[in-house]
Structures are given as structure tokens and as C-alpha cells.
Scaffold this motif. Structure first.
Motif, short mmCIF file in Angstrom:
data_model
loop_
_atom_site.label_atom_id
_atom_site.label_comp_id
_atom_site.label_asym_id
_atom_site.label_seq_id
_atom_site.Cartn_x
_atom_site.Cartn_y
_atom_site.Cartn_z
N PHE A 26 0.84 -1.21 0.00
CA PHE A 26 0.00 0.00 0.00
C PHE A 26 0.87 1.26 0.00
N ASP A 27 1.90 1.28 0.84
CA ASP A 27 2.80 2.45 0.93
C ASP A 27 3.51 2.69 -0.40
N LEU A 28 3.86 1.61 -1.09
CA LEU A 28 4.52 1.73 -2.39
C LEU A 28 3.56 2.30 -3.43
N ILE A 29 2.33 1.82 -3.42
CA ILE A 29 1.31 2.32 -4.36
C ILE A 29 1.01 3.80 -4.10
N GLU A 30 1.06 4.20 -2.83
CA GLU A 30 0.79 5.58 -2.45
C GLU A 30 1.90 6.55 -2.84
N HIS A 31 3.09 6.02 -3.12
CA HIS A 31 4.25 6.87 -3.41
C HIS A 31 4.01 7.68 -4.69
N LYS A 32 4.53 8.90 -4.73
CA LYS A 32 4.30 9.80 -5.88
C LYS A 32 4.84 9.21 -7.18
N TYR A 33 5.92 8.41 -7.11
CA TYR A 33 6.45 7.81 -8.34
C TYR A 33 5.43 6.86 -8.96
N PHE A 34 4.75 6.09 -8.10
CA PHE A 34 3.76 5.13 -8.62
C PHE A 34 2.47 5.85 -9.01
N LYS A 78 -0.16 -26.27 -5.55
CA LYS A 78 0.44 -27.43 -6.22
C LYS A 78 1.76 -27.86 -5.58
N GLY A 79 2.07 -27.29 -4.43
CA GLY A 79 3.24 -27.73 -3.67
C GLY A 79 4.52 -26.97 -3.94
N VAL A 80 4.44 -25.89 -4.74
CA VAL A 80 5.63 -25.08 -5.01
C VAL A 80 5.88 -24.17 -3.80
N VAL A 81 7.08 -24.24 -3.26
CA VAL A 81 7.41 -23.45 -2.07
C VAL A 81 7.79 -22.03 -2.49
N ILE A 82 7.02 -21.07 -2.02
CA ILE A 82 7.31 -19.64 -2.24
C ILE A 82 7.24 -18.97 -0.87
N SER A 83 8.36 -18.44 -0.42
CA SER A 83 8.40 -17.83 0.91
C SER A 83 7.64 -16.51 0.92
N GLU A 84 7.32 -16.02 2.12
CA GLU A 84 6.64 -14.72 2.24
C GLU A 84 7.49 -13.60 1.68
N GLU A 85 8.81 -13.72 1.86
CA GLU A 85 9.73 -12.71 1.33
C GLU A 85 9.71 -12.71 -0.20
N GLU A 86 9.71 -13.91 -0.81
CA GLU A 86 9.65 -14.02 -2.27
C GLU A 86 8.30 -13.53 -2.79
N GLU A 87 7.22 -13.84 -2.07
CA GLU A 87 5.89 -13.38 -2.46
C GLU A 87 5.84 -11.85 -2.51
N LYS A 88 6.33 -11.22 -1.46
CA LYS A 88 6.33 -9.76 -1.40
C LYS A 88 7.19 -9.17 -2.52
N ALA A 89 8.34 -9.79 -2.79
CA ALA A 89 9.25 -9.32 -3.84
C ALA A 89 8.58 -9.42 -5.21
N LEU A 90 7.81 -10.49 -5.44
CA LEU A 90 7.10 -10.65 -6.71
C LEU A 90 6.05 -9.55 -6.89
N TYR A 91 5.32 -9.20 -5.83
CA TYR A 91 4.34 -8.13 -5.91
C TYR A 91 5.01 -6.80 -6.25
N ILE A 92 6.13 -6.53 -5.60
CA ILE A 92 6.84 -5.27 -5.83
C ILE A 92 7.39 -5.21 -7.26
N ALA A 93 8.01 -6.30 -7.69
CA ALA A 93 8.62 -6.33 -9.03
C ALA A 93 7.58 -6.14 -10.13
N ILE A 94 6.43 -6.81 -9.99
CA ILE A 94 5.42 -6.69 -11.05
C ILE A 94 4.72 -5.33 -10.99
N LEU A 95 4.55 -4.77 -9.80
CA LEU A 95 3.97 -3.44 -9.68
C LEU A 95 4.82 -2.38 -10.36
#
Length: 406
Positions: A26-34, A78-95
Motif C-alpha cells: 500500500f505504501d509503495l502504491i501511495e508513493h508519488k512515483y507510482f 500445487k506444492g511449489v514453495v514460495i516464501s513470504e519474502e519471495e511473495e512480497k518481492a514478486l508483488y513489488i517487481a510486477i507493480l
């Protein structure tokens, strides 16, 4: 003390309700750059062809994040291990994957900045944001740059079937009204899996992949490479080039402070500093539109007429050919314009020019789409598909065009 609710919900015309996964996003989306992405057109000047195509890079980025949430849930199921840190990084990268786009998306990188792409500018934005957010974007940047040791994370951001393409085809199809581009991105995502840390599509999803590739081909010819859209973008590139040329020769042009900076300075990858980035972040579509509205009354013959063509949608004529345009044809139109307006050959080339476009819906030699067969074998889509057309889609098709005044 007033507290801000950071678990917001967006109502999207494509997917319905989109939820923000956590307060950091949310804070990233709120940033003026975004937030600037709200003022950057997703499809440049395509609204001159398709009146509904006024959606923005902000719409697209939010849609990509939504699809990434779906993809992560499917893969974890489907059993693929994705950590919370990786999940957050994926959201940031695609945003942030498109945050480096300038006004009207692609015109800037071909005119008033040289040798630096929107991807490079996106990296500049990400590194700056990483400083502001205390290093919390480090993993996202690694994934965005394709340097993570688990390739499928990078492929979700950038590959021949990534969340970027899964959103823009469906979204652009919706806003243009071109039904041929509509894909079932949700079904495609449901068919995703991971084998040996590489992204694959399960065999039962093969027809959805075929539809995706065919839709991509249709959208390029009918929308992204539509001849009227091509003319408009070429004119915009030439407007900015001419404005820069005049500025460099000492002519004072009315423009915003941010646009004026780029018109009066030679910006390259080598001198793109934090100050340059800050100025770039203040640029959006409105700077260019306002400037063109002023410049259409300028004394300069070239700038005046180019701006008038775009503002009043009185564009150049364009002809597409399957073979290269003959030099004699080009020269004839240039000579006609010189004779009519008594201008130099260099000036005439702003209004008469040739170029080419290429459409390759599937690049089999680069990050190919892998199909996971029931036997457990992983093969390229061109070998798994029984459609001859899929093999044909991997061959680039080039067309040539000439533009000249009506």
C-alpha cells in the motif's frame, strides 16, 4: 490520532475487486512515483484509433499485481514453495515493472532521451525507492533483473507468458473493443506449474496457450501496430525531436519546467542521475499535450504543422507494403513537398519517411513456453501443439510503410 486503512480494495472493470496484500505494498502504491502512472497512457496515442483506449499504466500495474496473487496461490496449492519474502518481492517487481515509462509510454525513449530504455529507468526508480524503503526492494530488484537463483520467479515477471502479458492483452482488448485479443488469463494461470525451478504450463492448458499466442498476434496487427497508431506515434517522436532541435539552437519554447529540462539537455544512460530521475518523475502525458497545444501556433513550419496534425487528428497518409519501399517512391513524395512549400530536403523528411514493423507472436529461441506433459516430460509449445499455426507464429513477419502528407 487518525490512522490510515491500508487494506484497500480496488474495483477493476476486468477482474472485479483487487485487494492490496499488505501495508508495505500500500505504501509503495501511495508513493508519488507510482501515482504518476495514473497520468501515463497505457497505449500511447492509440485512442486516436480506438476512442476507449484511455486506460493508464496504473490500471495495468494493479491488474498485474492481482494476477500475480492468483499465480502464487495456484503454485502454492500445487506444492511449489514460495516464501513470504519471495511473495512480497514478486508483488513489488510486477507493480514497478513499467514505472520507467515516460509520457505516452514509448515516444520519449526514441526522442529526447538517448540510449536509455524505460526498463533502465525503471531500475533507477526501483533503486531510489529501495533507499527510501530501507532496502526492502532488494530481492524484488534481483528478480526484476533476472538474477534470482530460482528462474521461475523471474519468468513470472518477464517471459513469453508472464503476468505483464496476461494482463495487457486482456485489458487492451477490453478498452479497445477488439474482441480477438480477449484471453482467459485466469485459466492460463490455473494451469501453471514449476518443474526444476522453471515455469511450465500443464498439458491440459495447451489450447489456452494457443489462444493466447493467436490473440497476441491479432492484437499486434490490429492494435499495437495499427497503421494510424503508427503514424501518430511517429509524429509525436518527430514533435519532440524538432522541439529539442529548436531548443538546442536557442529558441525558447513554452513548456513545463520538467519538459524544458529534457529539451535543453542531452540525457543519456551515463548522465542519468538522481536529479534527472526526480525531474523525469514530474513528466507525464499532460506536459506533452499542453506543450503541443502551444506549439501548434509557433512560427516554426515543422513544429507548428506536426503539432496541429496530432492535436486535430489530421495525420499523415500511410501505406503498408509487404516489400521494402522503393527509394524513387520516397524521393517523389519528398520532391512534391519541397515544391509545394518551398522547404529544404531535411525539413521535408519530417513529413515524408519510411520505416518497417515486425510481428513475432512467439519467440521459440528465447524463453520458450514449456508444456508439462502427463508423462512428466517438458517440451516446447511448438512441439506439443498439433496446430501448424503455432509454428508459423514463431516466424517474424515484417511489413514496410511510407508516410507522407495527404
Amino acid at each position: 490520532m487518525k490512522t490510515n486503512n491500508k487494506l484497500k480494495i480496488f474495483n477493476d472493470p476486468i477482474y472485479g475487486f483487487i485487494t492490496i496484500p499488505n501495508s508495505d505494498i500500500f505504501d509503495l502504491i501511495e508513493h508519488k512515483y507510482f501515482q504518476r502512472l495514473r497520468r501515463i497512457s497505457q497505449m500511447g496515442l492509440s485512442y486516436l484509433v480506438y476512442p476507449g483506449a484511455h486506460h493508464t499504466r496504473f490500471h495495468h500495474a494493479m491488474g498485474c499485481m492481482h494476477l500475480m496473487q492468483k499465480a502464487i496461490n495456484v503454485l502454492r496449492f500445487k506444492g511449489v514453495v514460495i516464501s513470504e519474502e519471495e511473495e512480497k518481492a514478486l508483488y513489488i517487481a510486477i507493480l514497478l515493472h513499467d514505472i520507467g515509462h515516460g509520457p505516452f509510454s514509448h515516444a520519449m525513449e526514441h526522442s529526447i532521451v538517448n540510449g536509455i530504455s524505460h526498463e533502465d529507468i525503471s531500475k533507477h526508480f526501483m533503486r531510489k525507492l529501495n533507499e527510501e524503503f530501507n532496502g526492502s526492494l532488494t530481492l524484488a530488484i534481483k528478480i526484476f533483473e533476472g538474477k534470482h537463483h530460482r528462474p521461475f520467479l523471474c519468468e513470472l515477471i518477464s517471459s513469453q507468458f508472464d503476468m505483464d502479458r496476461a494482463d495487457y492483452l486482456k485489458r487492451d482488448s477490453f478498452y479497445t473493443g477488439v474482441a480477438e485479443g480477449n484471453i482467459n488469463s485466469e485459466r492460463l494461470i490455473t494451469m501453471l506449474n514449476v518443474v526444476d525451478d522453471r515455469l511450465v504450463v500443464e498439458e491440459k492448458g495447451i489450447y489456452s496457450v494457443e489462444k493466447f499466442l493467436v490473440a497476441r498476434r491479432f492484437m499486434y496487427w490490429q492494435v499495437y501496430l495499427h497503421k494510424t497508431g503508427l503514424v501518430a506515434e511517429q509524429l509525436l517522436v518527430r514533435v519532440l525531436k524538432r522541439a529539442k532541435e529548436l531548443s538546442n539552437s536557442g529558441v525558447q519554447l513554452k513548456s513545463s519546467e520538467a519538459l524544458s529540462y529534457f529539451l535543453n539537455n542531452e540525457i543519456t544512460a551515463k548522465n542519468f542521475t538522481d536529479d534527472t530521475l526526480e525531474t523525469f518523475s514530474r513528466l507525464d502525458d499532460s506536459d506533452i499535450v499542453w506543450a503541443m497545444k502551444q506549439w501548434q501556433y509557433h512560427d516554426d513550419f515543422i513544429l507548428k504543422n506536426l503539432c496541429d496534425m496530432i492535436i486535430n487528428r489530421d495525420l499523415l497518409k500511410i501505406k503498408l507494403k509487404n516489400k521494402p519501399i522503393k527509394p524513387s517512391t520516397l524521393n517523389k513524395h519528398i520532391d512534391d513537398l519541397i515544391e509545394k512549400y518551398n522547404i529544404s530536403r531535411d525539413d521535408a523528411k519530417y513529413f515524408v519517411f519510411i520505416d518497417e514493423i515486425s510481428n513475432q507472436a512467439y519467440q521459440s529461441e528465447n524463453q520458450n513456453i514449456k508444456i508439462l506433459q502427463k508423462t512428466g516430460k517438458v517440451v516446447d509449445i511448438t512441439k506439443a501443439s498439433d496446430q501448424f499455426s503455432i509454428k508459423a507464429l514463431s516466424k517474424p513477419v515484417t511489413k514496410y510503410y511510407i508516410c507522407y502528407p495527404k
